[in-house]
Design a protein around this motif. Structure first.
Motif, PDB file in Angstrom:
ATOM      1  N   ILE A  90       0.810  -1.221   0.000  1.00  0.00           N
ATOM      2  CA  ILE A  90       0.000   0.000   0.000  1.00  0.00           C
ATOM      3  C   ILE A  90       0.840   1.266   0.000  1.00  0.00           C
ATOM      4  CG2 ILE A  90      -0.116  -0.054   2.529  1.00  0.00           C
ATOM      5  CD1 ILE A  90      -3.097   1.246   1.795  1.00  0.00           C
ATOM      6  N   PHE A  92      -0.043   4.877   1.530  1.00  0.00           N
ATOM      7  CA  PHE A  92      -1.083   5.544   2.301  1.00  0.00           C
ATOM      8  C   PHE A  92      -1.272   6.992   1.873  1.00  0.00           C
ATOM      9  CE2 PHE A  92      -0.226   2.193   5.497  1.00  0.00           C
ATOM     10  CZ  PHE A  92      -1.527   1.823   5.782  1.00  0.00           C
ATOM     11  N   ALA A  97       2.478  10.391   8.234  1.00  0.00           N
ATOM     12  CA  ALA A  97       2.010   9.453   9.253  1.00  0.00           C
ATOM     13  C   ALA A  97       2.455   8.025   8.955  1.00  0.00           C
ATOM     14  CB  ALA A  97       0.486   9.512   9.343  1.00  0.00           C
ATOM     15  N   ALA A  98       2.744   7.762   7.672  1.00  0.00           N
ATOM     16  CA  ALA A  98       3.051   6.382   7.271  1.00  0.00           C
ATOM     17  C   ALA A  98       4.513   6.007   7.492  1.00  0.00           C
ATOM     18  CB  ALA A  98       2.673   6.163   5.814  1.00  0.00           C
ATOM     19  N   LEU A  99       5.352   7.011   7.797  1.00  0.00           N
ATOM     20  CA  LEU A  99       6.764   6.716   8.075  1.00  0.00           C
ATOM     21  C   LEU A  99       7.030   6.966   9.554  1.00  0.00           C
ATOM     22  CD1 LEU A  99       8.393   8.537   5.006  1.00  0.00           C
ATOM     23  CD2 LEU A  99       7.995   6.088   5.261  1.00  0.00           C
ATOM     24  N   ASN A 100       7.674   6.020  10.188  1.00  0.00           N
ATOM     25  CA  ASN A 100       8.047   6.189  11.594  1.00  0.00           C
ATOM     26  C   ASN A 100       9.076   7.315  11.699  1.00  0.00           C
ATOM     27  OD1 ASN A 100       9.091   6.022  14.194  1.00  0.00           O
ATOM     28  ND2 ASN A 100       8.919   3.808  14.267  1.00  0.00           N
ATOM     29  N   PRO A 101       8.725   8.411  12.424  1.00  0.00           N
ATOM     30  CA  PRO A 101       9.612   9.583  12.454  1.00  0.00           C
ATOM     31  C   PRO A 101      10.979   9.297  13.070  1.00  0.00           C
ATOM     32  CG  PRO A 101       7.831   9.787  14.055  1.00  0.00           C
ATOM     33  CD  PRO A 101       7.508   8.605  13.202  1.00  0.00           C
ATOM     34  N   ARG A 102      11.073   8.229  13.857  1.00  0.00           N
ATOM     35  CA  ARG A 102      12.348   7.925  14.519  1.00  0.00           C
ATOM     36  C   ARG A 102      13.310   7.164  13.623  1.00  0.00           C
ATOM     37  NH1 ARG A 102      11.785   8.689  19.965  1.00  0.00           N
ATOM     38  NH2 ARG A 102       9.616   9.005  20.538  1.00  0.00           N
ATOM     39  N   LEU A 103      12.783   6.535  12.566  1.00  0.00           N
ATOM     40  CA  LEU A 103      13.640   5.692  11.731  1.00  0.00           C
ATOM     41  C   LEU A 103      14.185   6.478  10.548  1.00  0.00           C
ATOM     42  CD1 LEU A 103      11.644   2.323  11.596  1.00  0.00           C
ATOM     43  CD2 LEU A 103      13.342   3.085  13.248  1.00  0.00           C
ATOM     44  N   GLN A 107      16.117   2.696   6.971  1.00  0.00           N
ATOM     45  CA  GLN A 107      15.417   1.686   7.779  1.00  0.00           C
ATOM     46  C   GLN A 107      13.981   1.490   7.308  1.00  0.00           C
ATOM     47  OE1 GLN A 107      16.537   3.764  11.457  1.00  0.00           O
ATOM     48  NE2 GLN A 107      17.162   1.788  12.283  1.00  0.00           N
ATOM     49  N   SER A 108      13.318   2.600   6.963  1.00  0.00           N
ATOM     50  CA  SER A 108      11.928   2.501   6.522  1.00  0.00           C
ATOM     51  C   SER A 108      11.822   1.781   5.184  1.00  0.00           C
ATOM     52  CB  SER A 108      11.297   3.884   6.401  1.00  0.00           C
ATOM     53  OG  SER A 108      10.939   4.354   7.674  1.00  0.00           O
ATOM     54  N   GLU A 111      12.484  -2.043   5.490  1.00  0.00           N
ATOM     55  CA  GLU A 111      11.681  -2.872   6.403  1.00  0.00           C
ATOM     56  C   GLU A 111      11.003  -4.052   5.694  1.00  0.00           C
ATOM     57  OE1 GLU A 111       8.540  -0.894   8.575  1.00  0.00           O
ATOM     58  OE2 GLU A 111       8.763  -2.263  10.255  1.00  0.00           O
ATOM     59  N   PRO A 112      10.318  -3.835   4.554  1.00  0.00           N
ATOM     60  CA  PRO A 112       9.661  -4.985   3.908  1.00  0.00           C
ATOM     61  C   PRO A 112      10.655  -6.051   3.435  1.00  0.00           C
ATOM     62  CG  PRO A 112       8.816  -2.908   3.038  1.00  0.00           C
ATOM     63  CD  PRO A 112      10.008  -2.566   3.862  1.00  0.00           C
ATOM     64  N   HIS A 154      11.544  13.935   8.808  1.00  0.00           N
ATOM     65  CA  HIS A 154      11.253  15.367   8.954  1.00  0.00           C
ATOM     66  C   HIS A 154      12.164  16.252   8.107  1.00  0.00           C
ATOM     67  CE1 HIS A 154      14.689  16.453  11.540  1.00  0.00           C
ATOM     68  NE2 HIS A 154      14.579  15.219  11.992  1.00  0.00           N
ATOM     69  N   ARG A 168       8.961   1.950  -0.625  1.00  0.00           N
ATOM     70  CA  ARG A 168       8.612   0.846   0.274  1.00  0.00           C
ATOM     71  C   ARG A 168       7.563  -0.052  -0.356  1.00  0.00           C
ATOM     72  NH1 ARG A 168       8.287   0.922   6.423  1.00  0.00           N
ATOM     73  NH2 ARG A 168       6.356  -0.215   6.217  1.00  0.00           N
TER      74      ARG A 168
ATOM     75  N   ALA B 163      -0.765   5.107  10.990  1.00  0.00           N
ATOM     76  CA  ALA B 163      -0.434   4.552   9.676  1.00  0.00           C
ATOM     77  C   ALA B 163       0.913   3.834   9.662  1.00  0.00           C
ATOM     78  CB  ALA B 163      -0.455   5.667   8.632  1.00  0.00           C
ATOM     79  N   TYR B 164       1.919   4.352  10.401  1.00  0.00           N
ATOM     80  CA  TYR B 164       3.227   3.702  10.289  1.00  0.00           C
ATOM     81  C   TYR B 164       3.248   2.321  10.916  1.00  0.00           C
ATOM     82  CZ  TYR B 164       4.452   5.014  15.117  1.00  0.00           C
ATOM     83  OH  TYR B 164       4.488   5.135  16.473  1.00  0.00           O
ATOM     84  N   ALA B 167       1.469   0.238   8.408  1.00  0.00           N
ATOM     85  CA  ALA B 167       2.401   0.029   7.294  1.00  0.00           C
ATOM     86  C   ALA B 167       3.382  -1.093   7.629  1.00  0.00           C
ATOM     87  CB  ALA B 167       3.146   1.324   6.977  1.00  0.00           C
ATOM     88  N   VAL B 170       1.566  -4.338   7.129  1.00  0.00           N
ATOM     89  CA  VAL B 170       1.441  -4.649   5.709  1.00  0.00           C
ATOM     90  C   VAL B 170       2.786  -5.108   5.155  1.00  0.00           C
ATOM     91  CG1 VAL B 170       1.023  -3.642   3.441  1.00  0.00           C
ATOM     92  CG2 VAL B 170      -0.484  -3.076   5.356  1.00  0.00           C
ATOM     93  N   ALA B 171       3.870  -4.516   5.676  1.00  0.00           N
ATOM     94  CA  ALA B 171       5.215  -4.868   5.208  1.00  0.00           C
ATOM     95  C   ALA B 171       5.666  -6.212   5.764  1.00  0.00           C
ATOM     96  CB  ALA B 171       6.208  -3.783   5.596  1.00  0.00           C
ATOM     97  N   ARG B 181      10.394  -2.362  17.687  1.00  0.00           N
ATOM     98  CA  ARG B 181      10.950  -1.400  16.759  1.00  0.00           C
ATOM     99  C   ARG B 181      10.128  -0.106  16.701  1.00  0.00           C
ATOM    100  NH1 ARG B 181      14.222  -2.409  11.973  1.00  0.00           N
ATOM    101  NH2 ARG B 181      13.881  -0.815  10.420  1.00  0.00           N
TER     102      ARG B 181
END
Lengths: 261, 272
Positions: A90, A92, A97-103, A107-108, A111-112, A154, A168, B163-164, B167, B170-171, B181
């Motif tokens: 997907i 989004f 919001a769909a990416l972890n702000p800490r990573l 890394q993002s 991940e898959p 960010h 991703r 969403a993350y 996500a 989904v991943a 994590r």
């Protein structure tokens, strides 16, 4: 499109309610062909996003079937479901919001692929041994400089973040990529670039798309066929070039007029 | 002044802890007196060159006892806070992520425990188990894990729908990996603030329970027990109560400054 084998996804009679009062989806049936882009239009609350959540198995349907590549997606559980998830990915609506702000972006993006060490997409075949090179190639495929892998979300603009989310999304070379309003939270100037990128990637990788949007122009640009939804029900489906045809359902005509007026 | 304290709260708090650590590590080498050695010939002496803070009613060096007490306080507090974290954080993660029956079970236990004031529960447990520092630590852990479970559960429940996290699912990220994590790092700042504030409370609880005779027993130089020891001489030798009292006050103040300072910093930026 008549042969059964051409259909990647067959959804029949899909229904879902969130509680007694909210019938989010009732009796929806459609098919998506291999390499096809199916557009879904409808106003907010029409069940578009519920449809996406069901196809991603983030929610469980109350009734109906979802057959993907001959497998009953609605019945999968546990590790079998996790293994099957790589076929449907997907992008989004809100990339922030769909990416972890800490990573980091690296890394993002990885991940898959890290979750499925046995999966080797065609476009990464020669460098599957090197995570760094794979991440760099994925970034360049979505038009971002590979040096940005070490950045945090960010430090990127909305459009750039959406490109990362797309990287991703394609990284496992899924059969179906669901785009849930992928341009709705972006600047108008960036929207067209993202649409073009999605279209190019689809042609390049031969993926099927379920393109969800309330922007009829975008859906028409992207899709082979269009599905119109209202209050959880399917109003009609037709080839994209028939959008302005006279026999369109009054509700569809209403949606079109809202844009052209 | 208030501005200064606010700005440097974290550093002042850390400074107090550093001082405590230095006292614990170097104290025995700097102070040539045994905190437990009784010398009835030197009872209740005032401060001089050999006994910098004087001696108590058994002729023991007060500074040596304070320094030894720092080690006990530091040690017990760290043990208690670590145990509370090790119980509370995993239960909070589990409860928040799995939800349903697991969540209901954990939360009913929490509800039952929060219905009573911390101190009453700790006194009851310590009272039932009998007077001993170990029992005091057990009592404190049983009371303090709740805070961590609640904070972590709350964060996990708000974050897991974002969403993350979807996500990640989904991943193909497995549940346990998603928790460590994506969710745990999100809860960590709040846990850290709570832990810093709790340390002050735990020090107070250990001292208070020892003062009441439920915790450290004589001749152990625990600060609360020292207060208890000295209370019968308060009229004639008030300094014997003032020294351990001031020590407790300073350390608790340090912990609270550290906690408040951390909270302000983490609030302002939302990340580390």
């Amino acid at each position: 499109m008549t042969a059964q084998t051409n259909h990647l996804l067959t959804v029949s009679n899909l229904s879902m309610r969130y509680n007694k009062h909210v019938q989010a989806l009732s009796g929806v049936s459609f098919q998506i062909g291999t390499g096809e882009c199916l557009g879904v239009v409808g106003q907010s609350g029409s069940g578009k996003s519920t449809l996406a959540r069901l196809l991603l198995r983030l929610d469980q349907p109350d009734e109906g079937e979802m057959m993907l590549l001959g497998q009953p997606l609605h019945k999968l559980k546990g590790e079998a479901l996790r293994q099957w998830r790589r076929h449907v990915q997907i992008v989004f609506q809100d990339p922030a919001a769909a990416l972890n702000p800490r990573l980091s972006i690296y890394q993002s993006v990885m991940e898959p692929l890290n979750n499925y060490p046995q999966v080797t997409p065609v476009f990464l075949r020669d460098i599957r041994h090197s995570p760094r090179e794979m991440a760099e190639r994925l970034l360049s495929m979505v038009g971002l400089p590979p040096e940005w892998l070490n950045r945090k979300p960010h430090q990127l603009s909305g459009g750039q973040k959406q490109r990362v989310a797309i990287a991703r999304g394609i990284s496992l070379q899924p059969d179906l990529l669901i785009c849930d309003e992928p341009t709705a939270s972006l600047d108008v100037s960036v929207q067209a670039q993202i649409l073009n990128l999605l279209k190019d990637l689809q042609e390049q990788l031969g993926m099927s798309y379920l393109f969800i949007s309330h922007d009829i122009a975008a859906v028409r640009f992207m899709s082979n066929r269009i599905l119109v939804m209202k209050e959880g029900q399917l109003v009609e489906q037709f080839d994209a070039d028939q959008l302005l045809a006279a026999e369109r359902h009054p509700y569809t005509q209403q949606l079109v007029q809202a844009v052209t007026a | 002044m208030a501005g200064f304290i606010n700005r440097y709260a974290v550093w002042i708090g850390l400074g107090v802890w550093l001082l405590l650590a230095v006292m614990t590590l170097l104290g025995p080498y700097l102070i040539p007196h045994d905190p437990l050695a009784v010398d009835m010939g030197k009872r209740l002496q005032t401060a001089d060159a050999t006994h910098w803070l004087g001696t108590d009613h058994f002729g023991r060096d007060v500074l040596a006892r304070l320094v030894a007490g720092a080690k006990i306080t530091l040690g017990l507090t760290l043990v208690a806070i670590s145990a509370a974290l090790l119980i509370g954080v995993p239960l909070g993660l589990l409860s928040g992520y799995v939800g349903g029956v697991v969540d209901a079970a954990v939360m009913r236990v929490v509800d039952a425990l929060v219905a009573f004031p911390d101190f009453i529960i700790a006194i009851s447990i310590a009272g039932i188990l009998g007077p001993d520092v170990t029992h005091v630590v057990i009592a404190i852990v049983l009371v303090k894990w709740i805070g961590y479970a609640r904070v972590v559960r709350g964060t996990v429940m708000t974050e897991k729908g974002k969403a993350y996290v979807l996500a990640a699912r989904v991943a193909g990220t497995p549940g346990v990996k998603t928790i460590f994590r994506h969710l745990l790092p999100q809860a960590l700042p709040e846990v850290l603030v709570l832990a810093a504030l709790d340390m002050g409370k735990i020090i107070l609880m250990i001292s208070a329970l020892s003062y009441l005779g439920l915790g450290a027993q004589p001749p152990m130089p625990e600060w609360g027990a020292m207060l208890n020891d000295a209370k019968m001489m308060f009229q004639t030798h008030p300094v014997l109560m003032i020294y351990p009292g001031v020590a407790i006050f300073l350390v608790v103040l340090g912990c609270n400054l550290l906690g408040d300072g951390l909270r302000d910093r983490l609030d302002a930026r939302g990340e580390w």
